[in-house]
Design an enzyme around this catalytic site. Structure first.
Site, PDB file in Angstrom:
ATOM      1  N   GLU A  43       0.815  -1.201   0.000  1.00  0.00           N
ATOM      2  CA  GLU A  43       0.000   0.000   0.000  1.00  0.00           C
ATOM      3  C   GLU A  43       0.857   1.262   0.000  1.00  0.00           C
ATOM      4  O   GLU A  43       0.579   2.200  -0.736  1.00  0.00           O
ATOM      5  CB  GLU A  43      -0.890   0.020   1.255  1.00  0.00           C
ATOM      6  CG  GLU A  43      -2.222  -0.694   1.103  1.00  0.00           C
ATOM      7  CD  GLU A  43      -3.136   0.044   0.134  1.00  0.00           C
ATOM      8  OE1 GLU A  43      -3.098  -0.326  -1.058  1.00  0.00           O
ATOM      9  OE2 GLU A  43      -3.861   0.962   0.544  1.00  0.00           O
ATOM     10  N   ASP A  44       1.867   1.258   0.847  1.00  0.00           N
ATOM     11  CA  ASP A  44       2.560   2.513   1.151  1.00  0.00           C
ATOM     12  C   ASP A  44       3.915   2.667   0.486  1.00  0.00           C
ATOM     13  O   ASP A  44       4.512   3.736   0.556  1.00  0.00           O
ATOM     14  CB  ASP A  44       2.756   2.645   2.680  1.00  0.00           C
ATOM     15  CG  ASP A  44       1.417   2.677   3.408  1.00  0.00           C
ATOM     16  OD1 ASP A  44       0.391   2.838   2.729  1.00  0.00           O
ATOM     17  OD2 ASP A  44       1.417   2.540   4.635  1.00  0.00           O
TER      18      ASP A  44
END
Ligand code: MN
Length: 704
Positions: free
Chosen positions: A76-77
């Protein structure tokens, strides 16, 4: 917060050295990926995945799940891909991380309660592996524990989502400890003032309660010891949110909710549970109707215990839970409890097998109590879903049966959308209507004003609603068409009889529908269009109804029979009328008429029901072949059947059936023929020819 080395040391209590070294490299990988990122609290980001992994380690989850927990935010990051994770840590770990990332992507938008339920189901359905949900819950738990650092606006939103979505999921999976913690943490952020007041009140009450609790604990311990039951006895406090919920739902004052004391008794085996129960009921009187045996009948999430409520020494009720050590583990950790004490080298498939076994054992428990169907339904939705959850363009969630297509979706939204759909966009891509939908799809139906359902849709729709709506539409269309045709036929016939549709009153129609036993005029008209009723019969009947009174003569002229009316006209099997025979029609109940010869015994019997008799006559042009039966008495000589058959064929008739009396040594025998003839004249010709055969002694036509 402990540091990584400290935690690794702790985890090695149940994990093997090679597992720890994999976790170490996952930690290093994650730390590098999150390099330069910080939590709102100012800590380096890696502290979060580490804390999540540690929560899972408390349940003794397997190394794969812990590895995935350490990596759960990298996709995600950061720029890390699934392939990269798979290459470094294996496919199962990559699948888990991917599963958690997918859950992060779907967003819960609405505030409706029903939608919250669907969203929960959607999350559970998307996580094919229960460990994905466990990682997600641990993630949420840690985020809730550290929510203070987040700005107030977001804090409230996250807390509300936790209360509506994640806490109920934890509850459903039996993760009791997490459930309570998530609820109380959310409560503090959603209703900070109420939380503060209630927390202060509970703290204040605790002092007063201590004396009562101590006294009861003593009494219980002594009683159990005297009864020879080995047990741990604890006082039990409700978590704040459950107090709040009870006050709100049951409209109780704080004092009323708190005026209840909870105790938990943990014993060694099931037998001891019941022994302890008996001892307690001897100590304090039980309150009738409050005893629940969740050992014999466990709750849907696997929870087992005996519950009873007693009249306490100062008049306050005492709520007691009695359970074994094993039951206690399940009560606290639910679906995760089976990972506790499992050996660390279990492979993924074995893990799933174990999950399965655990569910199976619950199932068996449940089936003994006869509640298995409901239990199974519950589980199916939770862990082995046969439903899918998809988004409408506005973010509403609809649940559909597995295998549902875009057409099912269209009908689920609205019948009109279903009836007029022509195409679908799934996740922005234009696809055929028969496309099967997957959980999480965003579906947009394209309609056209004049579009109609296609009968071929019935081949692929799976929802009952779509199926019945499509059928209904097609039937209605069919009905409208047959009504139009029926009206035309009736108008023609009425005109031929010197009347018109306009001349028929509502009263006449009403009487006819009543007599025919149908609901509406339309039904009769549609039957005419479908050929189930004869226009002439309906028209005559209507006209006769115009002239009430028994002495009125029936309308002039008879119904002409052509032989091509279809199911509306039937020829009686008893007398087998053929064109040229004087005939009478009998109106059969609800459907058309049956034609008999005028001398048929059925007609004689029907004379006392003149309402049903109809004057009919043959159309001279009738060309269709009709069945007729004749009986021949013939001399019993060789070859006579062949002679007769040849003669019949010669006369242009088909033999439908022959029956010959068995040989009995007599001189004459009976032959029964069913022939096809055009009319009486045709039959007369055949009979004339047959009489010329010397062996034929007598010929008679058989009627009835
Ligand atoms: Mn996270």
């Amino acid at each position: 917060m402990e540091t990584a080395p400290v935690l690794f040391k702790e985890w090695s209590g149940y994990l093997k050295p090679e597992d720890i070294s994999q976790l170490q490299s996952a930690y290093d990988f994650s730390e590098a990926a999150h390099e330069g990122q910080f939590r709102k609290s100012g800590e380096p980001y890696i502290s979060h995945p580490l804390a999540v992994a540690n929560i899972l380690a408390q349940w003794h989850l397997d190394p794969q799940a812990l590895t995935a927990a350490l990596l759960h935010d990298v996709m995600e990051d950061t720029a890390v891909t699934k392939t990269e994770i798979s290459r470094n840590f294996g496919k199962p770990v990559a699948e888990l991380v991917d599963g958690v990332s997918k859950l992060d992507k779907i967003e819960f938008e609405t505030q409706e309660e029903a939608q919250a339920e669907n969203f929960r189901k959607m999350l559970l359905a998307m996580a094919r592996d229960v460990r994905v949900i466990l990682i997600k819950l641990a993630d949420r738990l840690h985020n809730m524990r550290t929510l203070e650092a987040v700005e107030p606006e977001k804090r409230r939103r996250v807390a509300r989502e936790t209360l509506e979505i994640y806490a109920p999921i934890a509850n459903r999976l039996g993760l009791n400890a997490i459930f309570q913690e998530l609820e109380d943490l959310s409560f503090a952020h959603v209703f900070p003032e109420r939380y503060r007041v209630l927390a202060r009140a509970v703290k204040g009450a605790r002092g007063n309660r201590r004396e009562v609790v101590g006294k009861v604990l003593d009494a219980i311990r002594r009683k159990l010891k005297a009864g020879g039951v080995e047990a741990q006895v604890h006082g039990r406090e409700k978590h704040l949110y459950s107090i709040y919920r009870k006050m709100r739902e049951k409209h109780l004052a704080f004092a009323q909710v708190l005026d209840v004391f909870g105790f938990r008794i943990i014993v060694n085996d099931v037998a001891a549970c019941y022994l302890a129960l008996g001892a307690l009921h001897a100590l304090y009187k039980p309150i009738p109707g409050k005893f629940k045996d969740y050992i014999a009948i466990p709750k849907a999430n696997g929870y087992q215990s005996l519950h009873t409520t007693l009249f306490g020494p100062l008049g306050s009720p005492l709520e007691i839970q009695i359970r074994t050590q094993e039951m206690h583990k399940i009560a606290e950790a639910g679906v995760a409890s089976h990972w506790l004490y499992k050996s660390s080298d279990t492979s993924l498939s074995e893990l799933q097998k174990k999950t399965h076994q655990w569910l199976q054992s619950l199932l068996e428990l449940q089936s003994q109590s006869g509640d298995s169907v409901e239990f199974l339904e519950h589980l199916k939705v939770d862990l082995f879903p046969d439903e899918i959850y998809v988004f409408t363009p506005r973010g509403r969630i609809l649940s559909l049966p597995r295998g549902a297509t875009a057409v099912d979706f269209a009908y689920a939204v609205h019948t009109d959308i279903g009836n007029r759909c022509v195409a679908v966009k799934i996740n922005q891509e234009l696809l055929p209507l028969r496309t099967e939908l997957k959980t999480g799809d965003r579906v947009e139906i394209i309609t056209a004003a004049h579009a109609k359902p296609n009968p071929s849709w019935l081949n692929f729709v799976v929802s009952a609603k779509a199926r019945s709506r499509i059928r209904h539409f097609l039937k209605t269309m069919h009905f409208q068409e047959s009504v139009q045709l029926g009206e035309r036929l009736l108008n023609q016939t009425l005109a031929a009889l010197g009347s018109s549709a306009a001349a028929i009153s509502d009263a006449q129609w009403e009487q006819l529908t009543r007599e025919a036993g149908v609901k509406s005029k339309q039904e009769i008209v549609s039957d005419v269009g479908l050929g189930k009723r004869l226009a002439a019969v309906v028209a005559r009947k209507l006209l006769s109804l115009a002239a009430p009174g028994p002495h009125e003569a029936p309308p002039p002229g008879s119904v002409v029979i052509r032989g091509s009316e279809g199911v509306a006209v039937q020829y009686a099997h008893c007398c087998k009328p053929i064109p040229g025979d004087p005939i009478v029609g009998i109106i059969s109940k609800g459907q058309g008429i049956v034609i008999h010869t005028h001398d048929c015994p059925v007609i004689a019997r029907g004379r006392n029901d003149p309402e049903r008799m109809l004057d009919v006559s043959w159309d001279p042009e009738t060309r269709k072949p009709f069945d007729v039966s004749i009986k021949l008495v013939v001399a019993n000589r060789r070859g006579v059947l062949a002679k007769v058959a040849a003669e019949i064929a010669e006369a242009g008739s088909n033999i439908q059936n022959v029956a010959i009396d068995p040989e009995d040594g007599s001189d004459y025998t009976n032959m029964l023929f069913t022939l096809q003839v055009q009319n009486r004249l045709h039959l007369a010709g055949i009979v004339r020819e047959l009489r010329r055969i010397p062996e034929v002694a007598r010929i008679t036509r058989v009627k009835g």
